[in-house]
Design an enzyme around this catalytic site. Sequence first.
Site, PDB file in Angstrom:
ATOM      1  N   GLY A  88       0.797  -1.302   0.086  1.00 61.18           N
ATOM      2  CA  GLY A  88      -0.079  -0.174   0.108  1.00 61.18           C
ATOM      3  C   GLY A  88       0.758   1.238  -0.083  1.00 61.18           C
ATOM      4  O   GLY A  88       0.199   2.387  -0.293  1.00 61.18           O
ATOM      5  N   ARG A  89       2.085   1.291   0.462  1.00 57.92           N
ATOM      6  CA  ARG A  89       3.069   2.285   0.488  1.00 57.92           C
ATOM      7  C   ARG A  89       4.237   1.848   0.026  1.00 57.92           C
ATOM      8  O   ARG A  89       5.331   2.575   0.191  1.00 57.92           O
ATOM      9  CB  ARG A  89       3.182   2.951   1.865  1.00 57.92           C
ATOM     10  CG  ARG A  89       3.388   1.839   2.702  1.00 57.92           C
ATOM     11  CD  ARG A  89       4.007   2.315   3.965  1.00 57.92           C
ATOM     12  NE  ARG A  89       3.931   1.316   4.933  1.00 57.92           N
ATOM     13  CZ  ARG A  89       4.080   1.264   6.271  1.00 57.92           C
ATOM     14  NH1 ARG A  89       4.053   2.399   6.823  1.00 57.92           N
ATOM     15  NH2 ARG A  89       3.836   0.100   6.898  1.00 57.92           N
ATOM     16  N   LYS A 109       9.704   2.804  -0.780  1.00 62.08           N
ATOM     17  CA  LYS A 109       8.688   2.810   0.421  1.00 62.08           C
ATOM     18  C   LYS A 109       8.323   4.207   0.795  1.00 62.08           C
ATOM     19  O   LYS A 109       9.277   4.796   1.202  1.00 62.08           O
ATOM     20  CB  LYS A 109       9.583   2.043   1.476  1.00 62.08           C
ATOM     21  CG  LYS A 109       8.404   1.443   2.701  1.00 62.08           C
ATOM     22  CD  LYS A 109       9.083   0.591   3.407  1.00 62.08           C
ATOM     23  CE  LYS A 109       8.047   0.359   4.673  1.00 62.08           C
ATOM     24  NZ  LYS A 109       8.886  -0.479   5.756  1.00 62.08           N
ATOM     25  N   ARG A 179       6.474 -12.865   1.103  1.00 65.62           N
ATOM     26  CA  ARG A 179       6.111 -13.007   2.566  1.00 65.62           C
ATOM     27  C   ARG A 179       4.864 -14.060   2.848  1.00 65.62           C
ATOM     28  O   ARG A 179       4.481 -14.866   1.815  1.00 65.62           O
ATOM     29  CB  ARG A 179       5.354 -11.681   3.093  1.00 65.62           C
ATOM     30  CG  ARG A 179       5.931 -10.521   2.615  1.00 65.62           C
ATOM     31  CD  ARG A 179       4.801  -9.449   2.445  1.00 65.62           C
ATOM     32  NE  ARG A 179       5.512  -8.134   1.975  1.00 65.62           N
ATOM     33  CZ  ARG A 179       5.892  -6.962   2.673  1.00 65.62           C
ATOM     34  NH1 ARG A 179       5.765  -7.224   4.047  1.00 65.62           N
ATOM     35  NH2 ARG A 179       6.560  -6.220   2.128  1.00 65.62           N
ATOM     36  N   ASP A 248       2.062 -11.089   7.402  1.00 58.74           N
ATOM     37  CA  ASP A 248       2.616 -10.240   6.186  1.00 58.74           C
ATOM     38  C   ASP A 248       3.858  -9.609   6.414  1.00 58.74           C
ATOM     39  O   ASP A 248       4.528  -8.857   5.428  1.00 58.74           O
ATOM     40  CB  ASP A 248       1.525  -9.329   5.754  1.00 58.74           C
ATOM     41  CG  ASP A 248       1.300  -8.320   7.010  1.00 58.74           C
ATOM     42  OD1 ASP A 248       0.784  -8.849   8.233  1.00 58.74           O
ATOM     43  OD2 ASP A 248       1.314  -7.155   7.134  1.00 58.74           O
ATOM     44  N   ASN A 249       4.438  -9.740   7.421  1.00 59.75           N
ATOM     45  CA  ASN A 249       5.766  -9.243   7.663  1.00 59.75           C
ATOM     46  C   ASN A 249       6.852 -10.299   8.074  1.00 59.75           C
ATOM     47  O   ASN A 249       7.815  -9.800   8.701  1.00 59.75           O
ATOM     48  CB  ASN A 249       5.833  -8.347   9.026  1.00 59.75           C
ATOM     49  CG  ASN A 249       5.042  -7.048   8.898  1.00 59.75           C
ATOM     50  OD1 ASN A 249       4.747  -6.733   7.885  1.00 59.75           O
ATOM     51  ND2 ASN A 249       4.360  -6.252  10.037  1.00 59.75           N
TER      52      ASN A 249
HETATM   53  P1  AMP Z   1       2.422  -2.934   8.332  1.00 58.67           P
HETATM   54  O1  AMP Z   1       1.611  -2.989   9.619  1.00 58.67           O
HETATM   55  O2  AMP Z   1       3.396  -1.717   8.322  1.00 58.67           O
HETATM   56  O3  AMP Z   1       3.169  -3.955   8.260  1.00 58.67           O
HETATM   57  O4  AMP Z   1       1.451  -2.517   7.079  1.00 58.67           O
HETATM   58  C1  AMP Z   1       0.263  -3.339   6.949  1.00 58.67           C
HETATM   59  C2  AMP Z   1      -0.473  -3.085   5.743  1.00 58.67           C
HETATM   60  O5  AMP Z   1      -0.780  -1.390   5.569  1.00 58.67           O
HETATM   61  C3  AMP Z   1       0.338  -3.122   4.275  1.00 58.67           C
HETATM   62  O6  AMP Z   1      -0.546  -3.469   3.277  1.00 58.67           O
HETATM   63  C4  AMP Z   1       0.764  -1.657   4.056  1.00 58.67           C
HETATM   64  O7  AMP Z   1       1.191  -1.519   2.735  1.00 58.67           O
HETATM   65  C5  AMP Z   1      -0.252  -0.682   4.406  1.00 58.67           C
HETATM   66  N1  AMP Z   1      -0.038   0.495   4.995  1.00 58.67           N
HETATM   67  C6  AMP Z   1       0.813   1.042   5.919  1.00 58.67           C
HETATM   68  N2  AMP Z   1       0.760   2.305   6.020  1.00 58.67           N
HETATM   69  C7  AMP Z   1       0.268   2.970   4.843  1.00 58.67           C
HETATM   70  C8  AMP Z   1       0.078   3.982   4.241  1.00 58.67           C
HETATM   71  N3  AMP Z   1       0.586   5.085   4.744  1.00 58.67           N
HETATM   72  N4  AMP Z   1      -0.582   4.006   3.005  1.00 58.67           N
HETATM   73  C9  AMP Z   1      -1.165   2.864   2.359  1.00 58.67           C
HETATM   74  N5  AMP Z   1      -0.897   1.542   2.966  1.00 58.67           N
HETATM   75  C10 AMP Z   1      -0.208   1.593   4.086  1.00 58.67           C
HETATM   76 MG    MG Z   2       3.885  -5.017   6.492  1.00 58.23          MG
END
Ligand code: AMP
Ligand code: MG
Length: 487
Positions: A88-89, A109, A179, A248-249
Site C-alpha cells: 500500500g505504500r 517505500k 512473505r 505479512d511481515n
Molecule cells: P504494516 O503494519 O506496516 O506491515 O502494514 C500493513 C499494511 O498496511 C500493508 O498492506 C501496508 O502496505 C499498509 N499501509 C501501511 N501504511 C500505509 C500508508 N501510509 N498508506 C497505504 N498503505 C499503508
Molecule cells: Mg508490513
Amino acid sequence: MNIAFDNSFHSTMEGFYAPAEAAPPSAPRMLMFNHALAVRLGLDVAGTDNAELARLFSGAELPAGADPLALAYAGHQFGHFSPQLGDGRALLLGEVVAPDGARFDIQLKGSGPTAFSRNGDGKAAIGPVLREYLVSEAMAALGVPTTRSLAAVATGDRVQRERAHPGAVLTRVASSHIRVGTFQFFAAHFGAEHVVQLSDYAIRRHFPELADAPNPHLALLDRVIGLQCALIAHWAGVGFIHGVMNTDNVAISGETIDYGPCAFMDRFSVNTVFSSIDANGRYSYGRQPQIMHWNMARLAEALLPAIHAVDPAGVEGAKELVEGVPDRFRLAWFARMGAKLGLAKADQADSELIDSLFVELERHGVDFTGFFRALAMLLRGDGAPMDALLPQPDAMAPWIAGWWARLESEPVGPIERAAAMDAVNPLYIPRNHQVEAALAAAEAGDMAPWLRLLDVVQHPYVERPGWEEFAGPAPDDFGPYTTFCGT
Ligand code: AMP
Ligand code: MG
C-alpha cells in the site's frame, strides 16, 4: 545512471501484482545514500550526482528498465486474517543481479498510493524512514539476515500523521519481498495452481536445490522453518524486538523485514513490548519464538494445496514439520547462546545454565547488551565492567560461578575465548534514547547526530575511544519507551 534490471517477478508472475506508479515528489533531496550497498549490488553510481540519485530513489524519475509494481498479499494481523493487504505504500522498481549472482529487489517505500492502499496515503514520514535505515543497517552489521537500505530521500512534501511531518522515501533492498502473507493471499483467493506457481517461483529464486526434492513445496516449508528458527534466535540473542510479527511481515527468504515499531531492549525483561498498538504483549520479547511457530503453522496451511497436489501424504509431513518447530528453535537458540557465552558447543545439557541466566538478568535488571561484554572482561581478569552493571557487585556471583565451572570443560584459553565472545556480542546497538534524539534532530533539519549514530551501529563489535556514550543503557529518566507503526 544505468541500472541493469532483470525483472523476473514482473515477467513470470503476471496476476500476482498490480502495476503501479510513484507519485512525483515536489523537491527530492538526498538524505543518505548507501554507497557500500550500491557496490555490493553492482550498481554503477560513478558520475551520478546526488541530485540525480535523489530523483531516481524517490520516484521523481523512473530508471530505465524498471517495471514498477505493487505486490498482492494477505496476512494475519494480531491473529486476525486480513484477506487483502498488499503493497500500500511500496513500489517494486525491479530486480538486479549482483556481481556474485545474488538477486535483489529494489523497492521504494513511501512513494505514494497503489491499488492496495485502501485509505492510506502511500506516503512515509522522515522519522520512520530514517529509523528503518538505521536499524536495518545496524542489523546487517550485526550479521542478522535483513532487508537493507540503499537510500533515504526527503520529498519536500508534508505527510499528515497525528501532525504534519516532512515526507521521505526509503529505498529498500531485499532478496525478495515474498512473505508468508503472499502465500496466504493466493491460497485464500485462487487455490492450488497459484500456490504451486508461487512456491515454484520462490524455490527457483531462493532455494533452487529444493526443486529436485520429492515434494518441493514440503521442502520449502522445511527450509523456511529452519531459517525462521535461526532468525528469531538471532533476534533474541541481540535483544531485538520486531514488534509486528504479523504473517505479512515474515519474509520467505529468512530476512528481517518491515521495521516499524521495532527496538532493542536495554535492561533485560522477558515481557518487554515497545509497540504502542501491542496492548496484550502478543509480540513481546519472550513470545517471539511462539509467534514464529504460529506463523509457520499459517505458512503450512497456505502451502497445503500445493503439498497435497504433489502427494497427499505430504500433508502429514507438513504437520510434523510444524510440530517440530519448538525443538528446532531450541537447537538454534542453544547454538546462539553457546557462542554468546564462549562455549564451543552448547546443547540440552546447558539448558539450566542458559535458562537461569535470563531469570538472573531479569531479577537484577541488567543491561542485556552490556552483560555479555562484561562477561568477557571477567575472562581478562577485569571485574569492573560487571560490577558497574549490577545492583550489588556479587548479585550474579552464583550464576557466574556456574558458567566458570562449565568453561573448565572447554579446550580454549580465556583470552582467546574472550575475543571470540566479543566477536559475537555487540558493544554498540541502536540505543533507544539515542535513536530518538537522532530522529528528532533529523526532523528539525540536523542530520549530524543520525549520521554519527549510523556510523557507530555499523561498527558494533570493536571498542572505539570517544564512543563511550553509545555503549550504555538509557538514563533512568528515559522511558518507558513507546514506538509507533506510522510510517
Ligand atoms: P504494516 O503494519 O506496516 O506491515 O502494514 C500493513 C499494511 O498496511 C500493508 O498492506 C501496508 O502496505 C499498509 N499501509 C501501511 N501504511 C500505509 C500508508 N501510509 N498508506 C497505504 N498503505 C499503508
Ligand atoms: Mg508490513
